[in-house]
Design an enzyme around this catalytic site. Structure first.
Site, short mmCIF file in Angstrom:
data_model
loop_
_atom_site.label_atom_id
_atom_site.label_comp_id
_atom_site.label_asym_id
_atom_site.label_seq_id
_atom_site.Cartn_x
_atom_site.Cartn_y
_atom_site.Cartn_z
NE ARG A 15 -3.86 0.65 1.92
CZ ARG A 15 -5.08 0.76 2.44
NH1 ARG A 15 -5.28 1.48 3.52
NH2 ARG A 15 -6.09 0.13 1.88
NE ARG A 55 -10.57 -5.08 0.78
CZ ARG A 55 -9.74 -4.08 1.10
NH1 ARG A 55 -10.24 -2.97 1.60
NH2 ARG A 55 -8.44 -4.17 0.89
CG HIS A 95 -8.48 0.34 -2.75
ND1 HIS A 95 -7.71 -0.76 -2.43
CD2 HIS A 95 -9.12 0.69 -1.60
CE1 HIS A 95 -7.88 -1.06 -1.16
NE2 HIS A 95 -8.73 -0.20 -0.63
CB CYS A 145 -13.95 1.59 0.11
SG CYS A 145 -13.50 3.34 0.24
CG ASP A 196 -13.32 6.73 -0.93
OD1 ASP A 196 -13.22 6.55 0.31
OD2 ASP A 196 -12.34 6.75 -1.69
CD GLN A 251 -13.14 -1.64 -0.51
OE1 GLN A 251 -12.32 -1.61 0.40
NE2 GLN A 251 -14.38 -2.09 -0.32
N1 NVA Z 1 -9.76 7.06 -1.24
C1 NVA Z 1 -9.38 6.57 0.06
C2 NVA Z 1 -9.66 5.10 0.17
C3 NVA Z 1 -9.33 4.50 1.51
C4 NVA Z 1 -9.59 3.03 1.56
C5 NVA Z 1 -7.92 6.89 0.31
O1 NVA Z 1 -7.10 6.70 -0.60
O2 NVA Z 1 -7.59 7.34 1.41
N1 CP Z 2 -11.19 0.06 2.51
C1 CP Z 2 -9.91 -0.03 2.92
O1 CP Z 2 -8.99 -0.30 2.15
O2 CP Z 2 -9.76 0.12 4.26
P1 CP Z 2 -8.38 0.30 5.05
O3 CP Z 2 -7.80 1.62 4.63
O4 CP Z 2 -8.78 0.25 6.49
O5 CP Z 2 -7.47 -0.83 4.66
#
Ligand code: NVA
Ligand code: CP
Length: 321
Positions: free
Chosen positions: A118, A308, A145, A280, A240, A148
Site C-alpha cells: 500500500r 474483503r 484500489h 469502502c 468514499d 476493494q
Molecule cells: N480514497 C481513500 C480510500 C481508503 C480506503 C484513500 O485513498 O484514502
Molecule cells: N477500505 C480499505 O482499504 O480500508 P483500510 O484503509 O482500512 O485498509
C-alpha cells in the site's frame, strides 16, 4: 477444498504467479472466477470447513499508508489458508533509508511467496512487480484500489445474483476508488455513473480506457455532476471519503467543493427500491454519507468490509499457490 481444486479450475489455474496491480490486467471471466471463489471460501469458512489452499506460504505486507481492513483481512486471510503474514512498515525497513525498490523486490522474493503493498505512486508498485519473482498485490495506491473492488463486486453479486446490467452510481471524489470501481464495473458489463464536482473528475486517461472497454463488455460509463440525477434508478450507490490519505492539506478546500456530494436519505430515495449502499470505509460520517443511510436497512457496508477477507483469500489462493 485443497490446492488441487485451483490447479484443476480452468480459469483460476491460469492466475498462478500473476501480479494484481490493477483490474485492467484481468478479464471479466477471471474477475468472475475470483468472485465465485470468494463466495465459496466464505461458505466454507462459515461452515467451519477446511480450505487450506496455501499451506506453509508467507505473504509480506508493506505499508506506506494507514490501514485497518486491508491489513487485517490479508493477515487473517493468509492464516486461514494455512499460511503466515509478515507486516512491514516501510519506514522501519532499509527502504526508508534509501535502499531501492528494485533491490527490496529482489530480496523479498528470496524470503516470501507474495507481497502486498500500500503506497502512493502506482509506478512504485509496477517497479516492484518488474523486479520481484513473486506475485505483487496492489493494496491501494493514489491511482487504484483493485482489492476493494473485488470485495465490492462480490457484495453486489451476493445481493443481486448477477452483475451485468445493474446500475452503479458513485458519488464523490474521482479518486483511486472511482478509478478501480469504474474499471471493475464496466468490465463486468454494468451501467456505471461517476458523479463528481467538475474539478474532481476521474483522470481522463482512465475514463478513455473505460470507454473503450465498455464497447467490448456491453457496460457503460457516464460522468455526471448532479448527485440526485446520477442516483436515479441505481441498484448500487457508492461513496468514499472526500479527503484521501495524502491529501490532508487540501481538506478545507475539498470539504467546500464536495458539499452536496453526499449520500443521504434524499439521494437514496432516487435509487431503485432494491438499491444497496456501499462505502469502502473508513467513512467520515456526516460528510460523504449520513448516519441514517450508513446505519439504515439498505446499507451493505459491513458485509462489504467482511468480504474483503473472502475476496483477498480468493486472490491470494489463486496467485500464490
Ligand atoms: N480514497 C481513500 C480510500 C481508503 C480506503 C484513500 O485513498 O484514502
Ligand atoms: N477500505 C480499505 O482499504 O480500508 P483500510 O484503509 O482500512 O485498509
Amino acid at each position: 477444498m485443497g490446492p488441487d481444486y485451483l490447479a484443476a479450475h480452468p480459469v483460476l489455474a491460469s492466475l498462478q504467479g500473476r501480479d494484481f496491480l490493477t483490474l485492467r490486467d484481468f478479464s471479466p471471466e477471471e474477475i468472475q472466477a475470483l468472485v465465485d471463489l470468494a463466495c465459496e471460501l466464505k461458505r466454507l469458512q462459515k461452515e467451519g470447513k477446511p480450505h487450506r489452499l496455501l499451506p506453509g506460504k508467507t505473504l509480506a505486507m508493506l505499508f506506506y499508508k494507514s490501514s485497518t481492513r486491508t491489513r487485517i483481512s490479508f493477515e487473517v486471510g493468509i492464516y486461514q489458508l494455512g499460511g503466515h503474514a509478515v507486516v512491514l512498515n516501510a519506514n522501519e525497513l532499509q527502504l526508508g533509508r534509501g535502499e531501492t525498490i528494485e533491490d527490496t523486490a529482489r530480496v523479498l522474493s528470496r524470503f516470501v511467496d507474495g507481497l502486498m503493498i500500500r503506497t502512493f505512486a502506482q509506478r512504485d508498485v509496477e517497479l516492484l512487480a518488474e523486479y520481484a519473482d513473486i506475485p505483487i498485490i496492489n493494496g491501494l495506491t493514489d491511482l487504484y484500489h483493485p482489492c476493494q473492488v473485488l470485495a465490492d463486486l462480490q457484495t453486489i453479486y451476493e445481493r443481486f445474483g448477477a452483475l451485468k446490467g445493474l446500475k452503479v452510481t458513485y458519488i464523490g471524489d474521482g479518486n483511486n476508488m472511482a478509478h478501480s470501481l469504474a474499471i471493475g464495473c464496466v468490465k463486468m458489463g454494468m451501467e456505471t455513473v461517476i458523479c463528481t464536482p467538475p474539478d474532481y473528475k476521474p483522470l481522463p486517461e482512465v475514463i478513455a480506457y473505460v470507454e473503450r472497454l465498455a464497447a467490448e463488455t456491453g457496460g457503460s460509463i457516464a460522468l455526471q455532476d448532479d448527485p440526485l440525477e446520477a442516483a436515479a434508478g441505481a441498484h448500487v450507490l457508492y461513496t468514499d471519503v472526500w479527503v484521501s490519505m495524502g491529501q490532508e492539506e487540501e481538506a478545507a478546500r475539498r470539504r467546500a467543493a464536495f458539499a452536496g456530494f453526499q449520500i443521504n436519505g434524499e439521494t437514496l430515495a432516487r435509487a431503485d427500491r432494491s438499491a444497496i449502499v456501499l462505502h469502502c470505509l473508513p467513512a467520515h460520517r456526516g460528510e460523504e454519507i449520513t448516519d441514517e443511510v450508513m446505519d439504515g436497512p439498505q446499507s451493505a457496508v459491513f458485509d462489504e468490509a467482511e468480504n474483503r477477507l473472502h475476496a483477498q483469500k480468493a486472490l491470494m489462493a489463486a496467485l500464490m499457490r
